[in-house]
Each structure stands twice: as structure tokens, then as C-alpha cells.
Design an enzyme around this catalytic site. Structure first.
Site, short mmCIF file in Angstrom:
data_model
loop_
_atom_site.label_atom_id
_atom_site.label_comp_id
_atom_site.label_asym_id
_atom_site.label_seq_id
_atom_site.Cartn_x
_atom_site.Cartn_y
_atom_site.Cartn_z
N LYS A 1 2.87 9.96 8.48
CA LYS A 1 2.23 9.54 9.73
C LYS A 1 2.95 9.87 11.01
CE LYS A 1 -0.07 5.64 7.56
NZ LYS A 1 -1.40 5.70 8.00
N ASP B 1 9.34 2.70 1.64
CA ASP B 1 8.20 3.28 2.11
C ASP B 1 8.07 3.01 3.58
OD1 ASP B 1 5.80 4.08 2.85
OD2 ASP B 1 4.70 3.33 1.09
N PHE C 1 0.84 -1.21 -0.11
CA PHE C 1 0.10 -0.12 -0.15
C PHE C 1 1.05 1.21 0.00
CE2 PHE C 1 -2.51 3.41 1.55
CZ PHE C 1 -3.66 3.33 0.97
C1 LIG Z 1 3.05 2.26 4.12
C2 LIG Z 1 2.01 3.45 3.47
N1 LIG Z 1 2.35 4.24 2.41
C3 LIG Z 1 1.70 5.11 1.95
C4 LIG Z 1 0.63 5.60 2.76
C5 LIG Z 1 -0.32 6.63 2.23
O1 LIG Z 1 -0.17 7.61 3.16
P1 LIG Z 1 -1.39 8.99 3.15
O2 LIG Z 1 -2.48 8.40 3.78
O3 LIG Z 1 -0.66 9.90 4.23
O4 LIG Z 1 -1.32 9.57 1.81
C6 LIG Z 1 0.32 4.76 3.75
C7 LIG Z 1 -1.19 5.06 4.41
O5 LIG Z 1 -1.69 4.24 5.03
C8 LIG Z 1 0.95 3.66 3.90
O6 LIG Z 1 0.58 2.78 5.33
#
Ligand SMILES: Cc1ncc(COP(=O)(O)O)c(C=O)c1O
Length: 420
Positions: free
Chosen positions: A267, A238, A152
Site C-alpha cells: 500500500k 501485517d 484480512f
Molecule cells: C492488512 C492487509 N493485508 C493484506 C492486504 C492485501 O494487499 P493487496 O490487496 O495489495 O494484495 C490488505 C489489503 O487490503 C490489507 O489491508
């Protein structure tokens, strides 16, 4: 606060009215729970009707120092009385200190780009990877980006395409091109078969979050590093969910003993404020030159002042010690509950990023357990239909965690009773 008894959670008139308005006015892409959260302290939050909840979700891994942390409040107060916003046409002090801190602590980064969210940090990394390849003379067809099944990476058009879960793509086609999916996370042969001279980057989560709390197996990230080196591609990690202390070290990649080219953060970085960042190692640090990328709010002084306080505090050894101790306690308690209720196939994760996967007979019931938890005064998350996910604040106290676990035991008891 210390009463573990099941709650009744009657909605007051004001809560009911606000919920009705929220349901009427918001674009209906979310399904918020039947309560209005009002305030929080430490790892406890209260709704408008005075009900308390142990927060084992931290607003999806954001409030890693819980609620109303005094150091974050002080940072917010001080900076909010100085200057709120200038845009990136001007320097301000807090983002410079934050960049310096992240560079120092990451051990690999040379430069930082600030933005407002995880999706935006990954968008920056996608653009950086493409430009990195373009600068080396690669044609658009030679700039493929690979991600893993179950990953994700965000909801914008590019990051949702990068997210290798078809359910997030349905109805949004045509998707942007140049994204390839490796259908087996943690399978070295599968990724090896895909990487070639047309690969410009591999994106990977050290622990897949939304995909079910699945850690990269030991040595997997090192293998990706070697593959990227072989073809001149960037290894992009990520850490939007797994980073900033969540797994027991400030950066999750430290535990994999790998040097990334790019790390994306959001986050927990902002301690509750919307802050995202892309950390870039030497190899790609000069790729995004003036005019190639930007974000009006990126590096906002108020947000980054709070982020600096959050990162500085989370990096302290006592917080990391707490993550290890409370992570152990939480896992042990879930395993113990499982001997009683037999609902979980596996309890897994790292540090305070833990998932409990339901056995076949209860597949698809994670959301029901999460909702029942709320009614019993404990907030837990799901990761897909089969995994109950726990992401408590990293400074959760023993008393707060014990209370949350007492309530969660009641949840499983009530759930099991309702199924028999
Ligand atoms: C691993 C990861 N990458 C990217 C994102 C996307 O982040 P945002 O919701 O702040 O755009 C998330 C959100 O849950 C995530 O868990």
C-alpha cells in the site's frame, strides 16, 4: 474547489461510454463507482466531468502523500529516464537504498524481500514461516499458522485462507491446509489456548483494517511475542494497511513496543506504485535461500525509487505531527457530528486510520453512506457492512480536511433525512 455545496454529478457522454465499456470488459469482481477519476492534486481528485472530491480514502491507504506529490514525481521522472526493469538477475540502485532505509528505520529487520502487493508480501511470509519450521525439523503437520477472526491478509489462495473471515472462502474450497483461526482478536486467553509446539507463526494486524478498523489492545502484541517465544514460532505483523505512517509512527508496531520477526508492507510503501515488501529479523533472515522464492517485478527500480522517496518523506516529523493533529481533528469532528445525528456506536482507530461504526438501527448502511458521500464530493471507504472508514492522505491540509468534513456533514444530514 472550495465549494462545499452538494454536487449534482451528471455523467458526461464520454464517462458514460467508458463506464459501460468497463462494465462489459472487466471480470465482474469489482463494483466501481459511476464516475471516471481523471486527475488529482494533494487530497483532491477530479473526475472526467470536472467534479471535485475530497479524497479521504487515498486509494485504500495507498496515496499517503496525496496526488502529484512533487518529490514522488521527481523520483519517478529521474529513474524512468535511467532504467525501468532488469529482473532480480541483476542489482540496481533504488531497491538497495530502499532496503537499507527500511532496515535502518524498522530497528529490527536484517533483510528485505521486495514484491508487488500486500498479498504477495504475505505469501512470502507464509512460505518463510513454513520453511523456518521445516529447517528446524518440523513435519508438515507441525507447521500451523494462526490468524485472528476479522483479519484480512489478501486474496491469493494462501493469503485468503490466512484471512480468518469465512465469507472470503466460500466457493474457493478446498483451502490450503495448516491454517488455524483464533476466534477472538484481543483475547489473550483464547490465543494462549491455541498456541503449541505445532505453531510455526502467528499473523496479526496492529489495527485490523478490512475487519472494521479494530486496534490491537495495549499489550496484546507483547503477549503474542511472549507466546511465540515460548514455542519457537514467528511473530508476523501485517502492516500492509496500518504501516508507513498511517497510525502516527512509521511502523505501527513501534507503538506496541514489540519486536516482530517479520513485518509485511505494501500500500503506502510505494506512494501509489505497486510495491510490497517483507522485512525479516535476524532469526529468520537466512531461511529463503537461492531458488526458494522469487518475483519477476519485485524490487523494480522505478517502483522502488518512488517508494524510497515516499518512505523518506513520510518518516519526517512534520508528516507524523500532521497525522496526530489531523487524526484528532477528524475524530473530534466525527464525534461532534454524532451528537447531532446519533448514527455512530463508536469512533475508533489510530492516527489517520479511523472507523465509525454504525448503531444497530443503521447496521448494513455503510455502503449507502459511502455512495452518498461520493455524490456530495467526498470519498470515504467502508470496512465491512457497518463501518465507515477514513484513510486520508497523511499530508492532508487543514483546508482540505475541513472541506471534506463540511461535505460529510451534509452527507449525514441527507442520509438522516432520507431515513425519517
Ligand atoms: C492488512 C492487509 N493485508 C493484506 C492486504 C492485501 O494487499 P493487496 O490487496 O495489495 O494484495 C490488505 C489489503 O487490503 C490489507 O489491508
Amino acid at each position: 474547489m472550495s465549494d462545499p455545496a452538494p454536487k449534482t454529478h451528471n455523467l458526461g457522454a464520454l464517462s458514460a461510454e467508458l463506464i459501460a465499456k468497463g462494465r462489459q470488459y472487466y471480470v465482474p469482481n469489482y463494483k466501481p463507482r459511476e464516475m471516471i477519476l481523471d486527475h488529482g492534486k494533494g487530497s483532491i481528485v477530479w473526475d472526467l466531468d470536472g467534479n471535485d472530491y475530497v479524497d479521504l480514502g487515498s486509494g485504500i491507504a495507498v496515496c499517503s502523500l496525496g496526488h502529484q506529490d512533487p518529490d514522488l514525481l521527481a523520483a519517478l521522472d529521474t529513474q524512468s529516464r535511467k532504467i525501468w526493469h532488469t529482473s532480480n538477475i541483476f542489482f540496481t540502485e533504488p531497491p538497495i537504498h530502499l532496503a537499507e532505509t527500511l532496515i535502518e528505520k524498522s530497528g529490527f529487520a536484517k533483510r528485505v524481500f521486495f514484491c508487488n502487493s500486500g498479498g504477495e508480501a504475505n505469501e512470502a511470509a507464509i512460505k518463510l514461516a513454513r520453511k523456518f519450521a521445516a529447517d528446524k525439523g518440523k513435519t508438515p503437520e507441525q507447521r500451523n499458522i494462526i490468524s485472528f477472526n476479522g483479519s484480512f491478509h489478501g486474496r491469493t489462495m494462501a493469503t485468503v485462507t490466512l484471512t480468518a473471515q469465512p465469507k472470503y472462502h466460500v466457493g474457493f474450497e478446498p483451502m490450503p491446509g495448516g491454517f488455524l483461526y483464533c476466534d477472538a482478536f484481543n483475547d489473550e486467553a483464547a490465543i494462549e489456548a491455541m498456541v503449541d509446539e505445532n505453531t510455526c507463526a502467528i499473523f496479526v494486524e496492529p489495527v485490523q483494517g478490512e475487519g472494521g478498523v479494530v486496534p490491537a489492545k495495549p499489550g496484546f502484541l507483547k503477549h503474542l511475542r511472549a507466546l511465540c517465544d515460548k514455542v519457537g514460532a514467528l511473530l508476523i505483523i501485517d502492516e500492509i494497511q496500518a504501516g508507513i505512517g498511517r497510525t502516527g509512527s512509521l511502523f505501527a508496531f513501534e507503538q506496541d513496543e514489540v519486536v516482530p520477526d517479520v513485518v509485511t508492507l505494501a500500500k503506502a510503501l510505494g506512494g501509489g506504485m505497486p510495491v510490497g515488501a517483507m522485512l525479516v529479523g535476524e532469526k529468520a533472515s537466512e531461511v529463503l535461500q537461492v531458488g526458494t522464492h522469487g518475483s519477476t517485478f519485485g524490487g523494480n527500480p522505478v517502483m522502488t525509487a518512488v517508494a524510497l522517496a515516499a518512505v523518506t518523506k513520510i518518516a519526517q516529523p512534520e508528516i507524523m505531527k500532521n497525522v496526530a493533529e489531523k487524526g484528532e481533528k477528524l475524530r473530534a469532528a466525527l464525534e461532534m457530528l454524532n451528537t447531532q445525528f446519533g448514527l455512530f456506536k463508536e469512533v475508533r482507530g489510530r492516527g489517520l486510520m479511523i472507523g465509525a461504526e454504525l448503531v444497530e438501527a443503521h447496521a448494513g448502511k455503510a455502503a449507502e453512506i459511502s455512495e452518498l458521500s461520493r455524490k456530495h464530493g467526498v470519498l470515504v471507504l467502508v470496512a465491512g457492512p457497518n463501518v465507515v472508514r477514513f484513510l486520508p492522505p497523511l499530508n492532508i491540509t487543514d483546508a482540505e480536511l475541513s472541506l471534506g468534513l463540511e461535505r460529510f456533514a451534509m452527507v449525514l444530514s441527507a442520509y438522516s433525512g432520507s431515513q425519517s
